[in-house]
Design a protein around this motif. Structure first.
Motif, short mmCIF file in Angstrom:
data_model
loop_
_atom_site.label_atom_id
_atom_site.label_comp_id
_atom_site.label_asym_id
_atom_site.label_seq_id
_atom_site.Cartn_x
_atom_site.Cartn_y
_atom_site.Cartn_z
N SER A 223 0.83 -1.21 0.00
CA SER A 223 0.00 0.00 0.00
C SER A 223 0.86 1.26 0.00
N LYS A 224 0.50 2.23 -0.83
CA LYS A 224 1.21 3.51 -0.85
C LYS A 224 1.11 4.21 0.50
N ARG A 225 -0.01 4.02 1.17
CA ARG A 225 -0.20 4.70 2.45
C ARG A 225 0.82 4.27 3.49
N PHE A 226 1.22 3.01 3.43
CA PHE A 226 2.25 2.55 4.36
C PHE A 226 3.51 3.39 4.20
N TYR A 227 3.91 3.66 2.97
CA TYR A 227 5.14 4.41 2.72
C TYR A 227 4.96 5.90 3.02
N TYR A 228 3.74 6.41 2.84
CA TYR A 228 3.47 7.79 3.25
C TYR A 228 3.73 7.94 4.75
N ILE A 229 3.13 7.04 5.53
CA ILE A 229 3.26 7.16 6.98
C ILE A 229 4.68 6.85 7.43
N TRP A 230 5.36 5.94 6.74
CA TRP A 230 6.75 5.61 7.08
C TRP A 230 7.63 6.85 6.90
N ILE A 231 7.49 7.53 5.78
CA ILE A 231 8.32 8.72 5.51
C ILE A 231 7.98 9.85 6.47
N MET A 232 6.69 10.04 6.76
CA MET A 232 6.29 11.09 7.70
C MET A 232 6.90 10.84 9.08
N MET A 233 6.83 9.60 9.55
CA MET A 233 7.41 9.28 10.85
C MET A 233 8.93 9.43 10.81
N PHE A 234 9.54 9.02 9.71
CA PHE A 234 11.00 9.12 9.58
C PHE A 234 11.46 10.57 9.73
N SER A 339 -4.01 1.28 12.74
CA SER A 339 -5.22 0.47 12.85
C SER A 339 -6.33 1.02 11.96
N ASP A 340 -6.38 2.36 11.80
CA ASP A 340 -7.33 2.98 10.87
C ASP A 340 -7.08 2.48 9.44
N LEU A 341 -5.80 2.40 9.09
CA LEU A 341 -5.43 2.10 7.71
C LEU A 341 -5.40 0.60 7.41
N PHE A 342 -4.94 -0.19 8.40
CA PHE A 342 -4.67 -1.60 8.11
C PHE A 342 -5.34 -2.60 9.06
N GLY A 343 -6.15 -2.12 10.00
CA GLY A 343 -6.80 -3.04 10.93
C GLY A 343 -5.90 -3.39 12.10
N THR A 344 -6.33 -4.36 12.93
CA THR A 344 -5.63 -4.66 14.17
C THR A 344 -4.99 -6.05 14.24
N LYS A 345 -5.30 -6.93 13.29
CA LYS A 345 -4.85 -8.32 13.38
C LYS A 345 -3.33 -8.44 13.49
N GLN A 346 -2.58 -7.72 12.67
CA GLN A 346 -1.12 -7.76 12.72
C GLN A 346 -0.55 -6.37 13.05
N LEU A 347 -1.26 -5.66 13.91
CA LEU A 347 -0.87 -4.29 14.23
C LEU A 347 0.53 -4.22 14.83
N GLY A 348 0.83 -5.15 15.77
CA GLY A 348 2.15 -5.12 16.41
C GLY A 348 3.28 -5.28 15.41
#
Length: 416
Positions: A223-234, A339-348
């Motif tokens: 998902s592109k959103r994963f990389y958006y949030i990764w870069i923002m946090m970085f 959790s908003d973006l990807f759910g909670t099953k593999q959140l950790g």
């Protein structure tokens, strides 16, 4: 339904706090820098490599050990975290006693870093299961403890340095951290399958997920959103951690503070780091996570640009603490955002992969600070470089907001 004969979930929060306030003492590193560099007779930048290594190892251990932590359970993983972090701090004392810089890097950087990574993700992954009704509150409280740790241990370290000596301080703290984490490990565990607290009612907020499935790590990575949030946090961590690593020295330079007064600033940073985690996580529940991150980067873009130009003591400290609240708030908001973006099953596990950004940022942030500060001799120019990074983060946050809004409209049109 509520299942009987379960442990008290609020005592579970207390156990998680004990873990995070112990490992969060890493944020008091700027208090350590000057005494340690005197022992090794090296520059501060050489000492800070231990901090950079431990943050790097934290990120990678959180990412690559995430599935293993899930498999063995929180009790065993917390025990391992306590042993590693405690041994790392005790080993730091030994390294200082032997004046071995290599052992210092191994103990504080590698061993403590593994304990830091495992100890960080375990309580978060446990509490989201115990608090399906108050997920943001529970996680926010615990991650707040991580931020508040330097408020407790910053001044305490400085006091112990001046009374019992640097080496004895690390031996003492190593024992304290180990006992606190192992005591928490004796209680912490996952709730029974299907656990729901009494009177549980799902509550929808403005940040409720726009999808109906839980992503696996592999799906999230596509998902592109994963990389958006990764870069923002970085970017957020790169800039924030550079400031935290130099907080004591900046306070002494900018405000002519004594080392003890500067240690007080480090303690104050811990307080606002913790308080920001509660405030901004609650703020994000009401206004939405994407909007919150847009506000984060807009504020920091301006704050970093002007910080070194502020000569008035209370205004300088006020702007500095505002930055710190946002630094901490991003961490508290992150699990809910994921959790908003990807759910909670593999959140950790997904959280662990995102925390690789903290590993790289912990390495890069102080390095950028040291390089620019050495080349220019100017704190103002150095902080303006970080301000420029927030421009990029701000633009990515806008793209994320557009992406989330678009998905929400698509979901609404399908259900209409």
């Amino acid at each position: 339904m509520e299942l009987k004969n379960t442990k008290n979930r609020w005592l579970m929060v207390l156990s998680a706090i004990a873990i995070h306030i112990s490992i969060g003492s890493v944020y008091a590193f700027s208090v350590i820098t000057d005494p340690v560099k005197s022992i090794f007779n090296v520059d501060a930048s050489v000492v800070k490599w231990a901090f950079q290594i431990t943050i790097l190892v934290m990120g990678f251990s959180a990412a690559f050990l995430g599935q293993w932590v899930t498999k063995i359970g929180p009790k065993k993983s917390t025990t391992i975290a306590g042993i590693c972090y405690g041994l790392g701090i005790l080993g730091t004392g030994l390294a200082l006693q032997l004046q071995s810089l290599v052992l210092f890097y191994i103990a504080y950087g590698l061993i403590a870093g593994i304990g830091l990574g495992v100890g960080y993700i375990t309580p978060v992954s446990v509490l989201v299961k115990w608090f399906p009704d108050r997920r943001g509150l529970a996680v926010g409280i615990v991650i707040m403890a991580f931020g508040l740790a330097s408020m407790v241990f910053g001044p305490l370290m400085q006091y112990l340095f001046e009374t019992i000596g640097v080496t004895s301080t690390f031996y003492s703290l190593g024992v304290i951290y180990t006992l606190m984490i192992l005591l928490a490990a004796s209680y912490i565990e996952n709730p029974p399958d299907g656990y729901r607290p009494k009177g549980f009612k799902p509550v929808k907020t403005k940040s409720t997920t726009s999808h109906s499935i839980d992503f696996t790590v592999k799906q999230a990575l596509k998902s592109k959103r994963f990389y958006y949030i990764w870069i923002m946090m970085f970017i957020n961590i790169t800039c924030g951690i550079a400031l935290i690593a130099e907080a004591s020295q900046i306070s002494q330079f900018q405000l002519s503070y004594t080392p003890m007064q500067a240690a007080g600033v480090v303690g104050l940073i811990g307080a606002f780091n913790g308080l920001g985690r509660i405030f901004w996580s609650a703020f994000s529940d009401f206004f939405g996570r994407p909007i919150t991150f847009i506000i984060f980067f807009l504020i920091q873009m301006i704050a970093f640009f002007f910080l070194a130009q502020i000569g008035q003591e209370f205004l300088f400290l006020g702007v500095l603490m505002l930055i710190i609240t946002i630094y901490g708030g991003a961490f508290a908001t992150l699990p809910a955002f994921l959790s908003d973006l990807f759910g909670t099953k593999q959140l950790g596990t997904i959280l662990g992969v995102v925390l690789i950004s903290k590993g790289f940022a912990g390495l890069l942030g102080p390095a950028i600070y040291d390089y620019v500060k050495t080349m220019t001799g100017s704190l103002d120019i150095t902080l303006k470089v970080f301000s420029g990074l927030f421009v990029l983060a701000f633009l990515i946050a806008l793209v994320m907001q557009f992406s989330v809004k678009k998905s929400q409209k698509q979901v609404q049109s399908k259900t209409a």
